[in-house]
Every structure is written in C-alpha cells, then in structure tokens.
Design an enzyme around this catalytic site. Structure first.
Site, PDB file in Angstrom:
ATOM      1  N   CYS A   1      40.982  59.236  27.079  1.00  0.00           N
ATOM      2  CA  CYS A   1      40.751  60.244  28.128  1.00  0.00           C
ATOM      3  C   CYS A   1      41.332  61.611  27.777  1.00  0.00           C
ATOM      4  CB  CYS A   1      41.327  59.766  29.456  1.00  0.00           C
ATOM      5  SG  CYS A   1      40.657  58.181  29.961  1.00  0.00           S
TER       6      CYS A   1
ATOM      7  N   HIS B   1      42.446  65.552  34.173  1.00  0.00           N
ATOM      8  CA  HIS B   1      41.568  64.398  33.936  1.00  0.00           C
ATOM      9  C   HIS B   1      41.311  63.708  35.275  1.00  0.00           C
ATOM     10  CE1 HIS B   1      39.883  60.741  32.512  1.00  0.00           C
ATOM     11  NE2 HIS B   1      40.957  60.006  32.728  1.00  0.00           N
TER      12      HIS B   1
ATOM     13  N   ASN C   1      35.216  58.527  36.554  1.00  0.00           N
ATOM     14  CA  ASN C   1      36.034  58.764  35.360  1.00  0.00           C
ATOM     15  C   ASN C   1      35.185  58.502  34.112  1.00  0.00           C
ATOM     16  OD1 ASN C   1      37.777  58.628  33.186  1.00  0.00           O
ATOM     17  ND2 ASN C   1      39.196  57.180  34.117  1.00  0.00           N
TER      18      ASN C   1
HETATM   19  O1  UT7 Z   1      41.603  56.995  32.752  1.00  0.00           O
HETATM   20  C1  UT7 Z   1      42.355  55.977  32.158  1.00  0.00           C
HETATM   21  C2  UT7 Z   1      43.620  55.781  32.843  1.00  0.00           C
HETATM   22  N1  UT7 Z   1      43.439  55.003  34.047  1.00  0.00           N
HETATM   23  C3  UT7 Z   1      43.996  55.387  35.178  1.00  0.00           C
HETATM   24  O2  UT7 Z   1      44.616  56.427  35.230  1.00  0.00           O
HETATM   25  C4  UT7 Z   1      43.889  54.460  36.370  1.00  0.00           C
HETATM   26  C5  UT7 Z   1      45.227  54.203  36.975  1.00  0.00           C
HETATM   27  N2  UT7 Z   1      45.244  53.212  38.039  1.00  0.00           N
HETATM   28  C6  UT7 Z   1      44.574  53.317  39.212  1.00  0.00           C
HETATM   29  O3  UT7 Z   1      43.782  54.231  39.421  1.00  0.00           O
HETATM   30  C7  UT7 Z   1      44.875  52.313  40.288  1.00  0.00           C
HETATM   31  O4  UT7 Z   1      46.031  51.592  39.944  1.00  0.00           O
HETATM   32  C8  UT7 Z   1      43.724  51.299  40.577  1.00  0.00           C
HETATM   33  C9  UT7 Z   1      42.558  52.042  41.214  1.00  0.00           C
HETATM   34  C10 UT7 Z   1      43.279  50.604  39.332  1.00  0.00           C
HETATM   35  C11 UT7 Z   1      44.199  50.257  41.589  1.00  0.00           C
HETATM   36  O5  UT7 Z   1      44.666  50.897  42.760  1.00  0.00           O
HETATM   37  P1  UT7 Z   1      46.103  50.547  43.376  1.00  0.00           P
HETATM   38  O6  UT7 Z   1      46.234  51.333  44.591  1.00  0.00           O
HETATM   39  O7  UT7 Z   1      47.121  50.752  42.291  1.00  0.00           O
HETATM   40  O8  UT7 Z   1      45.921  49.040  43.744  1.00  0.00           O
HETATM   41  P2  UT7 Z   1      46.891  47.829  43.398  1.00  0.00           P
HETATM   42  O9  UT7 Z   1      46.634  47.374  42.000  1.00  0.00           O
HETATM   43  O10 UT7 Z   1      48.275  48.171  43.795  1.00  0.00           O
HETATM   44  O11 UT7 Z   1      46.380  46.756  44.417  1.00  0.00           O
HETATM   45  C12 UT7 Z   1      46.563  46.909  45.835  1.00  0.00           C
HETATM   46  C13 UT7 Z   1      45.726  45.858  46.528  1.00  0.00           C
HETATM   47  C14 UT7 Z   1      45.874  44.463  45.893  1.00  0.00           C
HETATM   48  O12 UT7 Z   1      45.752  43.506  46.921  1.00  0.00           O
HETATM   49  P3  UT7 Z   1      47.069  42.790  47.523  1.00  0.00           P
HETATM   50  O13 UT7 Z   1      47.726  42.121  46.356  1.00  0.00           O
HETATM   51  O14 UT7 Z   1      47.897  43.902  48.092  1.00  0.00           O
HETATM   52  O15 UT7 Z   1      46.507  41.862  48.535  1.00  0.00           O
HETATM   53  C15 UT7 Z   1      44.675  44.395  44.984  1.00  0.00           C
HETATM   54  O16 UT7 Z   1      44.269  43.076  44.752  1.00  0.00           O
HETATM   55  O17 UT7 Z   1      44.353  46.219  46.409  1.00  0.00           O
HETATM   56  C16 UT7 Z   1      43.637  45.139  45.798  1.00  0.00           C
HETATM   57  N3  UT7 Z   1      42.587  45.714  44.988  1.00  0.00           N
HETATM   58  C17 UT7 Z   1      41.362  45.963  45.471  1.00  0.00           C
HETATM   59  N4  UT7 Z   1      40.821  45.749  46.680  1.00  0.00           N
HETATM   60  C18 UT7 Z   1      39.539  46.134  46.864  1.00  0.00           C
HETATM   61  C19 UT7 Z   1      42.654  46.119  43.695  1.00  0.00           C
HETATM   62  N5  UT7 Z   1      41.469  46.630  43.313  1.00  0.00           N
HETATM   63  C20 UT7 Z   1      40.647  46.534  44.413  1.00  0.00           C
HETATM   64  C21 UT7 Z   1      39.302  46.906  44.661  1.00  0.00           C
HETATM   65  N6  UT7 Z   1      38.813  46.680  45.896  1.00  0.00           N
HETATM   66  N7  UT7 Z   1      38.530  47.485  43.723  1.00  0.00           N
END
Ligand code: UT7
Length: 332
Positions: free
Chosen positions: A117, A257, A287
């Site tokens: 990225c 980004h 992205n």
């Molecule tokens: O460009 C390359 C570099 N990449 C990035 O910069 C991406 C960095 N990371 C992110 O953007 C975020 O961490 C994600 C979008 C991948 C995930 O978002 P988050 O707010 O960090 O979610 P999380 O992993 O903390 O998960 C929170 C909750 C979990 O459920 P529980 O355990 O609280 O019940 C996940 O299972 O959200 C759940 N979850 C989802 N729910 C619905 C994770 N992904 C999803 C989804 N839809 N797509």
C-alpha cells in the site's frame, strides 16, 4: 544552474465499471452494510470483471488515457516508468514493460516496485531521485492493484475492504520552487505474521497444497495492523512537519492511504488537522492498495491549487510506511 526539482504535472486515474456493494458482500460472508459502513467507512468498491478487462496493466492503460486527455504529452518523451503494484499481470515480464508497449512509450525503460500500500509514495521518491540527479526529465509513476484476484471471498476480515483501481502521475523536472520537497520512508520486515500473502513466492511456490490452504490470498491481523497504521502514518507526518520547519496550518492537504475511515480519522486527530484538509474517497472506491493515493489526487485534482502544500502518507504490508511532502505545481 538552479536546483532541479521534481514536480507532478498531471494526474490520471481509472476505476473499473463494476460496483461491488456491501449488500452483495453480505450474500457470501456474515456481515452487513451497517457494520462495513460503521467499522470501515466503505459503501461500495470497484472490481475488475473479466468481461471488462484483465490485469493491472489494463487499468494502467486506461489511467494513462485519462492523463493524456487532461494533460496531453508525447509518449516518446517519457524516459522512465515506475509501476508500484503487488498484483502485476505476471510474475515476469514486469507490468511496466507491458504498459510501455501498450502506451507507445518506446523510449522509456521501466520496472515494477513492490511496497504494497506504500507503493505510490516509494515510487514517487524514486522518480524524484532520478529527476533531481539530472539523469531524467520525465518519469511516469503508475500505482494500482487488482486486489480482487488475491482477496479471499470467505474472509470477512479482508473481503469488504479490498478493491481494484489505478492512478498515474507525470513527474517532470522544474527549476521553479515547487514539487517534491522531502520524504520519510521506512520498512520493517519483522511483521510477516500480521499481514501477508504467502503463496506463489520462492518460499511457497504455487502447488495444490498452497491453493488448498488458501495461501494465494491476503491475510491480516486487522487489529494489530490498524494500530500500527495509525501511529506510523501520524509519526512520519509529524517528522516531515518538524524537519521542514512548517506548522500544521501550512499544510493544505493530507492525502492518506485509504484502508479504513477510522484509521484516516485517527491519523487526522493525532495530527490535529481538520478533516476538510484530508482527502477521503474510501466510501466510493475502497482500498486499492498502491492505487489509493493517486486516486485521491485524481478525485481532488480540480480543488488542488498551484502552491498548495501537500503531505502524502501510507502504510502497508512489509511493513512499509512513510510520508512525502510536496508543493503542488499547477491549478486545473
Ligand atoms: O491496507 C493494508 C493495511 N490494512 C489495514 O490497514 C486494515 C486494518 N484493519 C482494519 O481495518 C480493521 O481491523 C478491520 C476492518 C479488519 C476489522 O475491524 P475491527 O473494528 O478491528 O474489528 P475486530 O477485528 O475488532 O472485530 C470486532 C467484531 C468481532 O466480533 P466479536 O468478537 O466482538 O463478537 C469480529 O468478529 O466484529 C466482528 N467482525 C465483523 N462483523 C461483521 C469482524 N469483521 C466483520 C465483518 N462484519 N466484516
């Protein structure tokens, strides 16, 4: 002789036609439009379908056509092509050679640059070095990806985020006080476990096993990458501001980004920069890895004025990250 500066003299961009909505993604993974908009900030993203075209060089060709329409140039005058991408058409030949051929840049040499990225800002730094050295006067920087081919449609941590797009900028020599002023770039290879695509390289060449283990898709530890992205982009912007003796008020645009709207907002908040100075188009285009920063410049080109101070900042797999500070060279 006056010092030579490297200035962006035109921006082109291209996004494929197909709009992949959050509703469509919700039909194949357990997610929702509401979750994706709230947690990532994306409403829809563009995907390159085979009916339209294939390969990142297709997107690049279209972006170059757009650049030609707005800022005409003779393809024979381009001396070098630096193509930042993690999804080249083939492992070899490189995508830059394919684009040079398709766009009639017969006098240019070129190569692909792999920095995920952060590819665009790394490529811009290379173009700057070529130009200020006096060796070349006209370098085309291309940055884009077809992430849909390396996105696991069963993984809800990645499939709502990634998209396909490409941007290009022409970088030219100028004796005026404009163009690229400074850059801070970093890599840290101690993070492979947090953000990777392990299959298809020389450690895990393609095999039935790598396919069965879904190793040809990008995987990330979202939370860890999120935190590191915020601190790394904010810190390098701070460093650029400090060492160039400017204040945040001197900056007209921050171009981050586009990985997650919450990352962008957190970087702006750490820098204490209002969001109206921050380019954001993640809601429309998602992205597209190396493509996001030039795609923001493409989207905002009409609003950027000659003399505007701009900081570009990125974070990606590697990890790779950094910031480039420049003075914009034209008003559209
Ligand atoms: O460009 C390359 C570099 N990449 C990035 O910069 C991406 C960095 N990371 C992110 O953007 C975020 O961490 C994600 C979008 C991948 C995930 O978002 P988050 O707010 O960090 O979610 P999380 O992993 O903390 O998960 C929170 C909750 C979990 O459920 P529980 O355990 O609280 O019940 C996940 O299972 O959200 C759940 N979850 C989802 N729910 C619905 C994770 N992904 C999803 C989804 N839809 N797509």
């Amino acid at each position: 002789m006056d010092k030579i500066h490297a200035v962006i003299t035109g921006v082109g961009g291209y996004v494929p036609d197909y709009k992949l909505t959050n509703e469509e993604i919700s039909t194949y993974v357990d997610t929702s439009d509401e979750w994706i908009q709230q947690r990532i900030g994306i409403k829809e993203r563009r995907i390159l379908k085979p009916e339209e075209g294939i390969g990142v060089s297709y997107l690049a060709e279209k972006a170059i056509e757009d650049l030609q329409r707005k800022h005409p140039f003779d393809p024979l005058t381009v001396e070098a092509i630096v193509f930042a991408t993690s999804t080249p058409d083939y492992i070899l030949p490189n995508a830059a050679s394919l684009v040079a051929h398709k766009a009639g840049m017969k006098n240019a040499f070129g190569f692909d640059l792999s920095a995920a990225c952060s590819g665009f800002i790394f490529a811009l730094d290379v173009a700057n070095a070529y130009i200020v050295s006096g060796k070349y006067k006209k370098v085309l920087v291309i940055a884009g990806d077809v992430l849909s081919v390396v996105t696991d449609t069963l993984d809800r941590n990645t499939c709502p985020i990634f998209s396909d797009a490409c941007g290009v900028v022409m970088v030219e020599a100028s004796e005026k006080e404009e163009g690229i002023i400074d850059s801070v770039l970093h890599v840290d290879g101690d993070s492979v476990e947090n953000l990777h695509m392990l299959g298809g390289g020389s450690v895990h060449p393609a095999s039935h096993e790598t396919v069965n283990q879904r190793m040809h898709f990008i995987w990330q530890n979202g939370k860890v990458v999120f935190k590191k992205a915020v601190t790394s982009m904010a810190d390098t912007c701070e460093e650029i501001i400090r060492r160039n003796n400017i204040t945040k008020d001197d900056i007209r645009w921050i171009v981050p980004h586009q990985a997650n709207l919450r990352i962008i907002e957190a970087v702006a908040s750490r820098l204490d920069v209002p969001l109206d100075k921050v380019m954001v188009n993640i809601e429309k285009y998602g992205n597209s890895s190396a493509g996001t920063i030039p795609l923001c410049l493409w989207d905002w080109e009409k609003h950027i004025r000659k003399g505007d101070n701009v900081i570009l900042t990125a974070f990606g797999a590697g990890y790779t990250w950094g910031a480039v500070y420049l003075k914009w060279g034209y008003s559209s």
